[in-house]
Design an enzyme around this catalytic site. Structure first.
Site, PDB file in Angstrom:
ATOM      1  N   SER A 261       1.267 -70.600 -35.354  1.00  0.00           N
ATOM      2  CA  SER A 261       1.040 -69.391 -36.165  1.00  0.00           C
ATOM      3  C   SER A 261       0.771 -68.213 -35.242  1.00  0.00           C
ATOM      4  CB  SER A 261      -0.184 -69.595 -37.059  1.00  0.00           C
ATOM      5  OG  SER A 261      -1.368 -69.371 -36.299  1.00  0.00           O
ATOM      6  N   ASP A 262       0.908 -67.007 -35.781  1.00  0.00           N
ATOM      7  CA  ASP A 262       0.442 -65.874 -35.004  1.00  0.00           C
ATOM      8  C   ASP A 262      -1.083 -65.821 -35.142  1.00  0.00           C
ATOM      9  OD1 ASP A 262       1.900 -62.578 -34.444  1.00  0.00           O
ATOM     10  OD2 ASP A 262       0.226 -63.597 -33.492  1.00  0.00           O
TER      11      ASP A 262
END
Ligand code: GLC
Length: 732
Positions: A261-262
């Site tokens: 994920s960011d």
């Protein structure tokens, strides 16, 4: 470690250990001065620190070796920690920002630069970089356009592929290479209003035909990771988007690596209004196939509970953990957790790395105006040159993402000029502050004490220097803290204080060569009126001054081409050359009532995609096609002759554009389908040819298939997205 041993390790791990392999925590948990690239959520507890599978934002061979030694000793299965870092255009040797690298139209040069960056990052203990950013960017208001290679899916594809190949090489175990991470999946550059993190509304057609193309090409090169994007796509956050991550990324693109994920994007699905709470966010991210939760705390807080309750099967958990263990194994971390780093010898800038960076800088510069051959600068010893402006002698020539590089390594424009010209023939004056008072930047408000008085003094010094000089090299632009993450702007104008400096310089009547340092397209119409030449320098990095002076002095001719459209006004954004015709296209000339137009502005760009001048001139002739008809299993060749009709050697970027004239969906008026950098001596002519194959003609048809359709096509082999006369062929 072989596959069987990895699987045996997985089976032997406790549930807690498995979950923690999917947890990434900020480097500040291990080192106080780690780079934090997002909003942090408090301190991780000791268990998380001891078992987290990876961390980000720390580097340094001695530090990371020490952290790793401690970590492995304490880990129940002695599984190594993975170190990740944003090396997006340089670690110690900082290359031009990615938008500038796009302007080189030189994938081989970009690949070689990525190899340098990987070598340096790896020597400092880094295992993976969060690059390439393959986002399509059509909106200059979005500050992260600086991190992209621009508005064209074909150019972005070639550049993203070059970066993955450069970072990873042929063997990830090699300490010369690091894992690549294609980001931000997907369509992060399409945020409404050009505002960062904003929703994107895209038809599947637009998503597939334009926004997904560069990710898809880069993923074919087997990057170790893909990163989710912050935005929602048609109302569903990418980080919880099973259509995007399962159907498209895993099934269609065949991506088998790690999906990370960011920063905190898992937890931010609560803010989006897509997840009830952190536990729900963890569930939705896992169901979408997100392997690593970057810093949100959702996986470390709730994943074990979700597996125990059966909401997440242990099988699904094991698949995710195995992908992370495979990545560590591919990096050779189980054989050597230190990957051969020497704690006494970290990464450093070298003459060789500087040499390549300098070449990339020179190739990235785009000459937009050159009235009466104002450039190259006059070589005569008597020529007096004043280097004026906030960018004339600053070492801050790299982007906000080059935080692991040291400013003192940067060569300024004036320092480079001092290597070429006698000290008595050049002068420096700062001219004005970089920004208007109390400008908002990514680092907060920029406030300068006694700003008014300071600028009065700087201006008077600049006027003195200008009166002394024959030529003014005016170095203006957008501060590096005003592009990058969370830096969207509603205006594309230069700061008032810089426009005032330009105006005062213009009153001196001296020749003005304006250099524009920027991470995004800016409004330059007024600058062009008062300048004899304009050279876009982007954010050129460590060798910025030398690369710029190599071009200003005429040692090399500028060859960069715009990877993104420069508008007349921000009101045109989003702006891109590969637009659709509409049913009432505005005619190139003549009356335009009842057509698709602005009453107060052109439709197209002030400076268009693919445009750039040279110190020499190139003449195109004899454009031809090998035949007028082709079947889907044939190849057609488009050719053109290009001659250097000037008196200087130069590189020209010959471009191939196609248009599918009629389709089951409307097609862009032009699309880049090829380019070639060609070096020509004065008087030299070469014939450049491009093969056109059926797969280049495919698009997302009205039947929702990726196919070509029979019919007529236009072909241009030319000098920019607005240049050339079309040839026509028919696909049967
Ligand atoms: C940031 C950025 C992403 C970066 C990551 C790690 O928020 O969106 O591009 O790689 O966090 O620093």
């Amino acid at each position: 470690m072989d596959k069987k041993a990895l699987e045996a390790l997985l089976q032997d791990m406790s549930l807690e250990e498995k979950v923690m392999q999917l947890v990434q925590i900020p480097g500040s948990e291990y080192e106080a001065d780690a780079e934090i690239t997002g909003v942090t959520r408090g301190q991780a507890d000791d268990k998380v620190k001891r078992l987290a599978g990876s961390t980000l934002g720390v580097w340094g061979s001695k530090r990371l070796k020490k952290i790793q030694q401690q970590y492995i000793k304490e880990h129940p299965h002695h599984i190594p920690l993975m170190f990740m870092l944003d090396v997006i255009h340089g670690h110690k040797t900082v290359f031009p920002c990615p938008l500038g690298q796009g302007a080189t139209f030189d994938p081989e040069g970009v690949k070689k630069g990525a190899e340098v960056q990987a070598r340096e990052a790896s020597a400092d203990g880094v295992h993976a970089t969060f690059s390439p950013m393959a986002d399509l960017c059509r909106d200059a208001r979005w500050g992260r356009i600086m991190e992209s290679t621009g508005e064209d899916k074909f150019l972005n594809s070639r550049m993203a592929v070059a970066m993955v190949e450069g970072y990873q090489g042929d063997d990830l175990k090699s300490p010369e290479h690091v894992a690549a991470c294609v980001k931000h999946f997907a369509a992060y550059g399409a945020g409404e209003g050009g505002r960062d993190y904003n929703n994107t509304e895209l038809s599947e057609h637009t998503l597939r035909e334009h926004y997904l193309r560069a990710y898809c090409e880069a993923i074919k090169k087997n990057p170790a990771m893909v990163m989710t994007s912050f935005n929602t796509i048609n109302g569903i956050p990418a980080t919880g988007n099973t259509f995007l991550m399962k159907k498209i990324l895993r099934e269609e693109f065949g991506f088998k690596g790690v999906l990370i994920s960011d920063w905190a994007a898992v937890g931010e699905m609560i803010n989006h209004g897509f997840a009830e709470d952190q536990k729900d966010a963890a569930l939705k991210a896992m169901m979408a196939g997100v392997d690593i939760d970057m810093t949100s705390g959702c996986y470390s807080g709730y994943l074990e509970e979700l597996v125990k309750s059966g909401e997440i099967s242990e099988k699904m958990l094991d698949e995710a953990v195995l992908r992370v263990l495979n990545m560590k194994n591919d990096l050779g971390l189980f054989d050597d957790p230190f990957r051969g780093i020497d704690p006494e010898v970290g990464a450093a800038v070298t003459e060789e790395s500087r040499k390549h960076a300098r070449k990339v800088v020179a190739e990235s510069l785009v000459l937009l105006e050159n009235k009466n051959k104002a450039l190259p600068l006059n070589k005569s010893d008597s020529e007096k040159i004043a280097f004026i402006g906030p960018f004339a002698n600053t070492k801050r020539l790299q982007s906000s993402w080059a935080f692991s590089g040291e400013d003192e390594n940067t060569v300024t424009v004036f320092e480079a000029a001092s290597e070429i010209y006698e000290s008595g023939n050049i002068k420096f004056a700062e001219g004005c502050t970089m920004m208007d008072q109390d400008s908002v930047t990514a680092r907060g408000i920029c406030h300068v004490d006694n700003w008014q008085e300071k600028n009065e003094k700087l201006l008077s010094e600049a006027v003195e220097a200008a009166k002394w000089a024959d030529t003014i090299v005016l170095c203006l632009g957008e501060d590096s803290t005003q592009s990058g993450e969370a830096t969207s702007k509603a205006s594309l104008k230069l700061p008032e204080v810089q426009l005032r400096l330009l105006s005062e310089m213009s009153k001196t009547g001296k020749r003005i060569v304006t250099l524009i340092f920027t991470g995004r397209p800016l409004e330059l119409a007024d600058v062009a009126k008062l300048s004899d030449a304009i050279l876009v320098c982007w954010l050129p990095g460590t060798e910025g001054g030398n690369g710029v002076m190599d071009v200003l002095s005429g040692m090399t001719s500028p060859s960069g081409r715009l990877p993104v459209s420069f508008p007349y006004t921000v009101g045109q954004e989003p702006l891109h050359y590969d637009m659709y015709s509409t049913g009432r296209p505005k005619p190139a000339s003549g009356p335009s009532e009842y057509t698709s137009r602005y009453l107060d502005c052109e439709n197209g760009a002030l400076y268009p995609f693919g445009y750039g001048l040279s110190y020499t001139n190139f003449e195109y002739s004899e454009a031809s096609l090998s035949k007028e008809k082709m079947t889907s299993d044939e190849t057609l060749t488009a050719s053109v002759k290009v001659r250097n009709i000037g008196d200087m050697k130069g590189d020209v970027i010959v471009q191939l554009y196609l248009r599918d004239i009629t389709g089951s969906r409307v097609r862009p008026v032009r699309e880049l389908a090829g380019f070639e950098r060609v070096s020509l001596n004065p008087g030299e002519e070469k014939e450049i040819s491009f093969a056109i194959k059926e797969e280049m003609l495919r698009f997302w048809t009205a039947e929702e298939k990726w196919e070509s359709e029979p019919g007529k096509f236009n072909v241009w082999v030319c000098d920019s997205s607005v240049d050339g006369t079309p040839l026509e062929f028919c696909l049967e």
